[in-house]
Design a protein around this motif. Structure first.
Motif, PDB file in Angstrom:
ATOM      1  N   ARG A   1       4.417   3.637  -7.971  1.00 21.50           N
ATOM      2  CA  ARG A   1       4.340   3.525  -9.435  1.00 21.50           C
ATOM      3  C   ARG A   1       3.240   2.580  -9.898  1.00 21.50           C
ATOM      4  O   ARG A   1       2.766   2.665 -11.031  1.00 21.50           O
ATOM      5  CB  ARG A   1       5.681   3.096 -10.022  1.00 21.50           C
ATOM      6  CG  ARG A   1       6.143   1.702  -9.658  1.00 21.50           C
ATOM      7  CD  ARG A   1       7.536   1.418 -10.199  1.00 21.50           C
ATOM      8  NE  ARG A   1       7.999   0.088  -9.852  1.00 21.50           N
ATOM      9  CZ  ARG A   1       7.743  -1.005 -10.576  1.00 21.50           C
ATOM     10  NH1 ARG A   1       7.025  -0.909 -11.692  1.00 21.50           N
ATOM     11  NH2 ARG A   1       8.200  -2.193 -10.203  1.00 21.50           N
ATOM     12  N   ARG A   2       2.793   1.654  -9.050  1.00 18.28           N
ATOM     13  CA  ARG A   2       1.723   0.727  -9.424  1.00 18.28           C
ATOM     14  C   ARG A   2       0.337   1.274  -9.108  1.00 18.28           C
ATOM     15  O   ARG A   2      -0.658   0.593  -9.341  1.00 18.28           O
ATOM     16  CB  ARG A   2       1.908  -0.612  -8.710  1.00 18.28           C
ATOM     17  CG  ARG A   2       3.145  -1.391  -9.134  1.00 18.28           C
ATOM     18  CD  ARG A   2       3.222  -2.725  -8.394  1.00 18.28           C
ATOM     19  NE  ARG A   2       4.405  -3.486  -8.752  1.00 18.28           N
ATOM     20  CZ  ARG A   2       4.466  -4.325  -9.790  1.00 18.28           C
ATOM     21  NH1 ARG A   2       3.400  -4.506 -10.557  1.00 18.28           N
ATOM     22  NH2 ARG A   2       5.590  -4.986 -10.050  1.00 18.28           N
ATOM     23  N   VAL A   3       0.263   2.478  -8.565  1.00 23.13           N
ATOM     24  CA  VAL A   3      -1.022   3.051  -8.173  1.00 23.13           C
ATOM     25  C   VAL A   3      -1.584   3.842  -9.348  1.00 23.13           C
ATOM     26  O   VAL A   3      -0.974   4.807  -9.799  1.00 23.13           O
ATOM     27  CB  VAL A   3      -0.871   3.965  -6.942  1.00 23.13           C
ATOM     28  CG1 VAL A   3      -2.228   4.534  -6.534  1.00 23.13           C
ATOM     29  CG2 VAL A   3      -0.241   3.190  -5.784  1.00 23.13           C
ATOM     30  N   HIS A   4      -2.754   3.436  -9.819  1.00 25.22           N
ATOM     31  CA  HIS A   4      -3.339   4.080 -11.005  1.00 25.22           C
ATOM     32  C   HIS A   4      -4.710   4.693 -10.751  1.00 25.22           C
ATOM     33  O   HIS A   4      -5.175   5.513 -11.545  1.00 25.22           O
ATOM     34  CB  HIS A   4      -3.449   3.066 -12.146  1.00 25.22           C
ATOM     35  CG  HIS A   4      -2.136   2.460 -12.540  1.00 25.22           C
ATOM     36  ND1 HIS A   4      -1.105   3.206 -13.082  1.00 25.22           N
ATOM     37  CD2 HIS A   4      -1.663   1.184 -12.441  1.00 25.22           C
ATOM     38  CE1 HIS A   4      -0.054   2.416 -13.319  1.00 25.22           C
ATOM     39  NE2 HIS A   4      -0.372   1.183 -12.933  1.00 25.22           N
ATOM     40  N   ALA A   5      -5.377   4.321  -9.672  1.00 25.07           N
ATOM     41  CA  ALA A   5      -6.684   4.905  -9.376  1.00 25.07           C
ATOM     42  C   ALA A   5      -6.514   6.371  -8.966  1.00 25.07           C
ATOM     43  O   ALA A   5      -5.410   6.825  -8.654  1.00 25.07           O
ATOM     44  CB  ALA A   5      -7.352   4.118  -8.260  1.00 25.07           C
ATOM     45  N   GLU A   6      -7.618   7.134  -8.997  1.00 26.84           N
ATOM     46  CA  GLU A   6      -7.588   8.531  -8.594  1.00 26.84           C
ATOM     47  C   GLU A   6      -8.671   8.789  -7.562  1.00 26.84           C
ATOM     48  O   GLU A   6      -9.719   8.150  -7.580  1.00 26.84           O
ATOM     49  CB  GLU A   6      -7.802   9.452  -9.805  1.00 26.84           C
ATOM     50  CG  GLU A   6      -6.715   9.344 -10.858  1.00 26.84           C
ATOM     51  CD  GLU A   6      -6.937  10.313 -12.006  1.00 26.84           C
ATOM     52  OE1 GLU A   6      -7.938  11.060 -11.971  1.00 26.84           O
ATOM     53  OE2 GLU A   6      -6.114  10.329 -12.939  1.00 26.84           O
ATOM     54  N   GLY A   7      -8.406   9.739  -6.648  1.00 30.27           N
ATOM     55  CA  GLY A   7      -9.410  10.095  -5.659  1.00 30.27           C
ATOM     56  C   GLY A   7      -8.828  10.207  -4.265  1.00 30.27           C
ATOM     57  O   GLY A   7      -7.625  10.396  -4.079  1.00 30.27           O
ATOM     58  N   ILE A   8      -9.689  10.070  -3.270  1.00 28.86           N
ATOM     59  CA  ILE A   8      -9.297  10.157  -1.868  1.00 28.86           C
ATOM     60  C   ILE A   8      -8.794   8.789  -1.407  1.00 28.86           C
ATOM     61  O   ILE A   8      -9.420   7.770  -1.710  1.00 28.86           O
ATOM     62  CB  ILE A   8     -10.483  10.600  -1.002  1.00 28.86           C
ATOM     63  CG1 ILE A   8     -10.950  11.996  -1.412  1.00 28.86           C
ATOM     64  CG2 ILE A   8     -10.111  10.585   0.481  1.00 28.86           C
ATOM     65  CD1 ILE A   8     -12.242  12.412  -0.756  1.00 28.86           C
ATOM     66  N   ALA A   9      -7.689   8.784  -0.677  1.00 29.25           N
ATOM     67  CA  ALA A   9      -7.086   7.515  -0.258  1.00 29.25           C
ATOM     68  C   ALA A   9      -6.845   7.486   1.241  1.00 29.25           C
ATOM     69  O   ALA A   9      -6.603   8.520   1.882  1.00 29.25           O
ATOM     70  CB  ALA A   9      -5.769   7.282  -0.996  1.00 29.25           C
ATOM     71  N   VAL A  10      -6.909   6.279   1.778  1.00 31.24           N
ATOM     72  CA  VAL A  10      -6.518   5.999   3.163  1.00 31.24           C
ATOM     73  C   VAL A  10      -5.451   4.916   3.109  1.00 31.24           C
ATOM     74  O   VAL A  10      -5.610   3.911   2.409  1.00 31.24           O
ATOM     75  CB  VAL A  10      -7.722   5.527   4.006  1.00 31.24           C
ATOM     76  CG1 VAL A  10      -7.271   5.108   5.401  1.00 31.24           C
ATOM     77  CG2 VAL A  10      -8.781   6.622   4.093  1.00 31.24           C
ATOM     78  N   TYR A  11      -4.375   5.134   3.837  1.00 32.67           N
ATOM     79  CA  TYR A  11      -3.288   4.161   3.914  1.00 32.67           C
ATOM     80  C   TYR A  11      -3.514   3.269   5.119  1.00 32.67           C
ATOM     81  O   TYR A  11      -3.909   3.722   6.193  1.00 32.67           O
ATOM     82  CB  TYR A  11      -1.960   4.909   4.045  1.00 32.67           C
ATOM     83  CG  TYR A  11      -0.742   4.047   4.285  1.00 32.67           C
ATOM     84  CD1 TYR A  11      -0.323   3.118   3.347  1.00 32.67           C
ATOM     85  CD2 TYR A  11       0.021   4.198   5.449  1.00 32.67           C
ATOM     86  CE1 TYR A  11       0.806   2.339   3.556  1.00 32.67           C
ATOM     87  CE2 TYR A  11       1.158   3.435   5.670  1.00 32.67           C
ATOM     88  CZ  TYR A  11       1.552   2.506   4.721  1.00 32.67           C
ATOM     89  OH  TYR A  11       2.669   1.747   4.937  1.00 32.67           O
ATOM     90  N   ARG A  12      -3.309   1.967   4.946  1.00 37.90           N
ATOM     91  CA  ARG A  12      -3.281   1.030   6.072  1.00 37.90           C
ATOM     92  C   ARG A  12      -2.020   0.202   5.920  1.00 37.90           C
ATOM     93  O   ARG A  12      -1.961  -0.704   5.079  1.00 37.90           O
ATOM     94  CB  ARG A  12      -4.538   0.139   6.065  1.00 37.90           C
ATOM     95  CG  ARG A  12      -5.783   0.820   6.601  1.00 37.90           C
ATOM     96  CD  ARG A  12      -5.694   1.036   8.101  1.00 37.90           C
ATOM     97  NE  ARG A  12      -5.627  -0.248   8.813  1.00 37.90           N
ATOM     98  CZ  ARG A  12      -5.065  -0.393  10.021  1.00 37.90           C
ATOM     99  NH1 ARG A  12      -4.505   0.622  10.650  1.00 37.90           N
ATOM    100  NH2 ARG A  12      -5.059  -1.578  10.601  1.00 37.90           N
TER     101      ARG A  12
ATOM    102  N   GLY B   1      -4.317   6.473  12.789  1.00 39.88           N
ATOM    103  CA  GLY B   1      -5.012   5.209  12.552  1.00 39.88           C
ATOM    104  C   GLY B   1      -4.501   4.435  11.355  1.00 39.88           C
ATOM    105  O   GLY B   1      -4.669   3.212  11.284  1.00 39.88           O
ATOM    106  N   GLN B   2      -3.865   5.120  10.422  1.00 44.80           N
ATOM    107  CA  GLN B   2      -3.380   4.432   9.224  1.00 44.80           C
ATOM    108  C   GLN B   2      -2.261   3.449   9.551  1.00 44.80           C
ATOM    109  O   GLN B   2      -2.081   2.460   8.837  1.00 44.80           O
ATOM    110  CB  GLN B   2      -2.868   5.455   8.211  1.00 44.80           C
ATOM    111  CG  GLN B   2      -3.936   6.412   7.704  1.00 44.80           C
ATOM    112  CD  GLN B   2      -3.340   7.430   6.763  1.00 44.80           C
ATOM    113  OE1 GLN B   2      -3.564   7.404   5.567  1.00 44.80           O
ATOM    114  NE2 GLN B   2      -2.546   8.331   7.319  1.00 44.80           N
ATOM    115  N   VAL B   3      -1.495   3.746  10.597  1.00 45.80           N
ATOM    116  CA  VAL B   3      -0.351   2.895  10.934  1.00 45.80           C
ATOM    117  C   VAL B   3      -0.512   2.240  12.303  1.00 45.80           C
ATOM    118  O   VAL B   3       0.470   1.801  12.911  1.00 45.80           O
ATOM    119  CB  VAL B   3       0.974   3.693  10.849  1.00 45.80           C
ATOM    120  CG1 VAL B   3       1.223   4.142   9.415  1.00 45.80           C
ATOM    121  CG2 VAL B   3       0.969   4.901  11.789  1.00 45.80           C
ATOM    122  N   SER B   4      -1.747   2.176  12.795  1.00 54.66           N
ATOM    123  CA  SER B   4      -2.049   1.495  14.053  1.00 54.66           C
ATOM    124  C   SER B   4      -2.474   0.068  13.759  1.00 54.66           C
ATOM    125  O   SER B   4      -3.321  -0.166  12.885  1.00 54.66           O
ATOM    126  CB  SER B   4      -3.171   2.219  14.798  1.00 54.66           C
ATOM    127  OG  SER B   4      -2.776   3.511  15.186  1.00 54.66           O
TER     128      SER B   4
END
Length: 295
Positions: free
Chosen positions: A52-63, A260-263
């Motif tokens: 709910r706090r995410v407001h940007a738009e586009g391609i994302a990578v999770y870490r 890689g996102q959760v490594s």
């Protein structure tokens, strides 16, 4: 590109301390950073509130911290409704995160493995028979209990029915609700080096460094990423890690592939090195760039 990192559970406007350095490095490199609630991601149906706090738009990578494949899919759907596309699709995440997803393509590089669906004794016994006699190492689709080596990981002889089941039962007890998929039995191979962790972005190896369990161990100069280049590229996964160790006969062997996102990143690899490599590979080239579909 947007970097998504977990928020601190007590201070939700700040990144979790474990990922704060990567968030800081991303901002310094001009990358948008957004915080997500990891605890809510891990709950069925909690993804919408988690982002709910995410407001940007586009391609994302999770870490961030590890999440189950089904929860990752809900996470991706919740983000997509906010016009954010995870660069790693749910299907790609599952393929990298769970051993049955990557084993066939990498079987020549890694110990022989068999697995069950679920943890019933009968299935376990059939898996032991398929693997054959000899020592083996037990894990589930995503994780071992190597820190409980003698109790819940190593089986001196798969043909010893009672002893093998004691190890499996202890493993099942320790993993509890986190146990994923079923039992995986891997033929034991003796290793003589610490593990190294390699980081692959867009099918190419960008970083070679120590494993987080031994962050001060300098990787052997004898390792060549080329041994895994084509098989890992053939997987078609955007961001993975591959851990290797040197077998007693001098052969480098794949211990684990992971998303890689959760490594975990060992502290001896600067955060800006990893984040910069992700930016260079995944940031859109210009105004005409389009986000990939979330298959």
């Amino acid at each position: 590109m947007i970097l998504l990192v977990p928020a601190d559970s007590l201070r939700p406007r700040r990144p979790d301390d474990h990922f704060a350095a990567e968030a800081q490095a991303a901002r310094a490199l001009g990358i948008d950073v957004a915080l997500v609630d990891h605890d809510r991601i891990t709950r069925p149906g909690g993804a919408e509130e988690a982002v709910r706090r995410v407001h940007a738009e586009g391609i994302a990578v999770y870490r961030g911290w590890m999440v189950r494949s089904e929860r990752y899919a809900e996470f991706a759907d919740a983000l997509r409704r906010r016009n954010i596309v995870l660069r790693t699709t749910p299907d790609q995440y599952r393929r990298a995160h769970e051993l049955p997803g990557w084993y066939a393509e990498l079987s020549d590089l890694t110990p022989r493995s068999v697995w069950t669906t679920g943890t019933a004794r009968a299935e376990f016994d059939r898996a032991r028979q398929r693997l054959g006699a000899g020592p083996a190492v037990l894990r589930d689709y995503t994780k071992s209990m190597k820190h409980y080596w003698n109790d819940a990981a190593f089986m001196p002889e798969t043909g010893d029915d009672a002893a093998a089941w004691r190890v499996a039962s202890r493993f099942r007890e320790l993993r509890g609700v986190d146990l994923t998929g079923g039992f995986v039995l891997r033929a034991y191979e003796p290793f003589i080096s610490a593990e190294i962790r390699t980081w692959w972005i867009g099918g190419s190896c960008h970083l070679i460094g120590p494993h987080p369990d031994s962050p001060e161990e300098t990787p052997s100069p004898g390792f060549e990423a080329a041994i895994a280049q084509q098989p890992i590229r053939d997987l078609g996964l955007p961001f993975v890690t591959a851990d290797f160790a040197l077998r007693a006969d001098g052969t480098w062997r794949l211990i684990e592939l992971g998303d890689g996102q959760v490594s975990d990143r060992p502290r001896t690899i600067p955060p800006e090195t990893l984040v910069g490599a992700l930016r260079d590979e995944f940031a859109p080239a210009g105004p005409g760039s389009a986000a990939p579909g979330n298959e």
